[in-house]
Design a protein around this motif. Structure first.
Motif, PDB file in Angstrom:
ATOM      1  N   GLN A 102       2.053   6.442  -7.077  1.00 40.93           N
ATOM      2  CA  GLN A 102       0.770   6.738  -7.713  1.00 40.93           C
ATOM      3  C   GLN A 102       0.881   7.673  -8.914  1.00 40.93           C
ATOM      4  N   GLY A 154     -12.372   6.418  -4.240  1.00 41.64           N
ATOM      5  CA  GLY A 154     -11.161   6.244  -5.042  1.00 41.64           C
ATOM      6  C   GLY A 154     -10.561   7.569  -5.469  1.00 41.64           C
ATOM      7  N   THR A 179      -6.151   7.963 -10.667  1.00 41.95           N
ATOM      8  CA  THR A 179      -5.874   6.527 -10.630  1.00 41.95           C
ATOM      9  C   THR A 179      -6.896   5.803  -9.770  1.00 41.95           C
ATOM     10  N   GLY A 180      -7.280   6.414  -8.649  1.00 38.29           N
ATOM     11  CA  GLY A 180      -8.291   5.809  -7.792  1.00 38.29           C
ATOM     12  C   GLY A 180      -9.649   5.715  -8.460  1.00 38.29           C
ATOM     13  N   PHE A 235       2.308   1.673  -3.408  1.00 40.24           N
ATOM     14  CA  PHE A 235       1.278   2.144  -4.341  1.00 40.24           C
ATOM     15  C   PHE A 235       1.059   3.648  -4.193  1.00 40.24           C
ATOM     16  N   VAL A 236       0.957   4.116  -2.949  1.00 37.24           N
ATOM     17  CA  VAL A 236       0.746   5.551  -2.720  1.00 37.24           C
ATOM     18  C   VAL A 236       1.952   6.357  -3.186  1.00 37.24           C
ATOM     19  N   SER A 237       3.149   5.849  -2.954  1.00 37.84           N
ATOM     20  CA  SER A 237       4.352   6.585  -3.329  1.00 37.84           C
ATOM     21  C   SER A 237       4.520   6.680  -4.837  1.00 37.84           C
ATOM     22  N   ILE A 293       0.837  -1.207   0.000  1.00 40.41           N
ATOM     23  CA  ILE A 293       0.000   0.000   0.000  1.00 40.41           C
ATOM     24  C   ILE A 293       0.867   1.250   0.000  1.00 40.41           C
ATOM     25  N   LEU A 297      -8.945   9.314  -2.364  1.00 41.27           N
ATOM     26  CA  LEU A 297      -7.734   8.693  -1.840  1.00 41.27           C
ATOM     27  C   LEU A 297      -6.572   8.731  -2.821  1.00 41.27           C
ATOM     28  N   PHE A 298      -6.848   8.434  -4.114  1.00 38.53           N
ATOM     29  CA  PHE A 298      -5.753   8.248  -5.061  1.00 38.53           C
ATOM     30  C   PHE A 298      -5.906   9.058  -6.346  1.00 38.53           C
ATOM     31  N   THR A 344      -0.614   5.454 -13.391  1.00 35.85           N
ATOM     32  CA  THR A 344      -1.822   5.563 -14.195  1.00 35.85           C
ATOM     33  C   THR A 344      -1.687   4.887 -15.561  1.00 35.85           C
TER      34      THR A 344
END
Length: 358
Positions: free
Chosen positions: A22, A309, A316-317, A18-20, A15, A312-313, A26
């Motif tokens: 992001q 989504g 991409t979310g 993924f966040v780092s 996780i 949060l992201f 895409t």
């Protein structure tokens, strides 16, 4: 217990990664979705005797032609209609203030003229600043040349990554299957098959339903002679990913444009007939043939997944919100079945089943 903690730490690490990453993920997620959509067709061509590379090349060529035709045919028309709609907004607000507001006031006894006038004044004042805003935006883009280059580079990555993912899709899934712990393999394969059914029904089926509805709405509104017919029709088909939302948005926007354009309430009957035909086709033909009962996502869950989504992201979310929600739904259904058969839910029933089995 130690192994479970390692799994938790691994999940947290994924996780965090993924966040780092992001901002650069895409194009890879878009490529994964395109490869997933194109793999069944490539498998069918491969089953007819074609090599995997040739099958993937034909599917990739088909996707490229569809995308190119959409860009060449639809984008200019949609851009022109969007510009015309924006130019018509001040006149439409004037018409609303002069015609609709007095009618609403006669029914409700409330005075909305001040709010509408404030909205119209704000729109007109910002309208005059459009050129300044465009110049400022252009200057900002020119100063952020590296960001533009990075954006173009990410966009150019999509076809390349899609081709190689599609080429090695079966090999990647086979390696993933072979890497599963043997004790988890039956349950994981069962969940993977259910997830594939839901995702294929949702991604392939829902996309076709949205496209068909957009075409029906756009053609029907064009036959009525409504302005912005293509824009309203495709927008209604796009938001029909949430049940009934496409009809609500389409009828509302098309009805306002029809009354403003024809200055009569009669065209509303034609607008209602167009969307009624679309709903009948969706209910009697498209939904049973393409979707069935495989998805099961509640409209509220769809709205929440998209908003969560995006919050949060980002983009991409939003892109991954519904596929991830569909997978989570399958996992929750699986856990619910195990819970209903567990002692936590019914200890006496489980004991009786054990006694009958013995």
């Amino acid at each position: 217990m130690r192994r479970q903690w390692w799994l938790v730490l691994g999940l947290v690490g994924l996780i965090w990664l993924f966040v780092s990453l992001q901002p650069i993920l895409t194009p890879f997620f878009i490529s994964m979705i395109l490869a997933y959509l194109g793999d069944p067709l490539a498998d069918r061509l491969e089953a007819r005797g074609l090599s995997r590379r040739l099958s993937v090349s034909l599917v990739f060529l088909l996707l490229s032609v569809i995308l190119l035709l959409a860009l060449l045919l639809l984008v200019p028309v949609l851009g022109r209609q969007l510009g015309q709609l924006i130019e018509s907004l001040p006149a439409m607000l004037n018409w609303v203030q002069a015609t609709v507001v007095p009618w609403i006031q006669s029914l409700t006894g409330q005075d909305f003229s001040t709010d509408i006038d404030a909205l119209r004044q704000a729109l007109m004042s910002n309208w005059k600043e459009t050129g300044t805003f465009a110049a400022t935006l252009l200057a900002q883009v020119s100063r952020s040349g590296l960001a533009v280059v990075a954006w173009i580079g990410n966009l150019a990555l999509i076809p390349v990554v899609t081709f190689y993912l599609l080429l090695d899709w079966d090999r990647l899934t086979a390696k993933l299957h072979g890497s599963l712990p043997r004790q988890w393999e039956p349950a994981a394969v069962h969940l993977a098959r259910e997830c594939d059914e839901v995702l294929s029904a949702f991604l392939r089926g829902q996309l076709i339903v949205m496209l068909c509805l957009g075409i029906i709405y756009a053609l029907g509104l064009t036959v009525l002679g409504l302005r912005f017919a293509l824009l309203i029709g495709l927008l209604s088909g796009l938001v029909s990913i949430v049940p009934y939302l496409g009809v609500i948005v389409g009828i509302s926007v098309a009805g306002i444009v029809a009354i403003f354009q024809f200055d009569s309430w009669l065209p509303l009957l034609g607008v209602g007939a167009v969307f009624a035909v679309g709903q009948l086709v969706e209910s009697l033909v498209l939904q049973p043939k393409l979707l069935g009962d495989k998805i099961g996502l509640h409209p509220v869950a769809v709205i929440f997944a998209v908003l969560a989504g995006g919050q949060l992201f980002g983009f991409t979310g939003v892109l991954l919100a519904l596929p991830v929600a569909a997978v989570i739904m399958v996992v929750l259904r699986y856990l619910h079945e195990h819970y209903k058969n567990s002692t936590l839910y019914d200890a006496h029933g489980t004991e009786r089943q054990d006694e009958e089995a013995s």
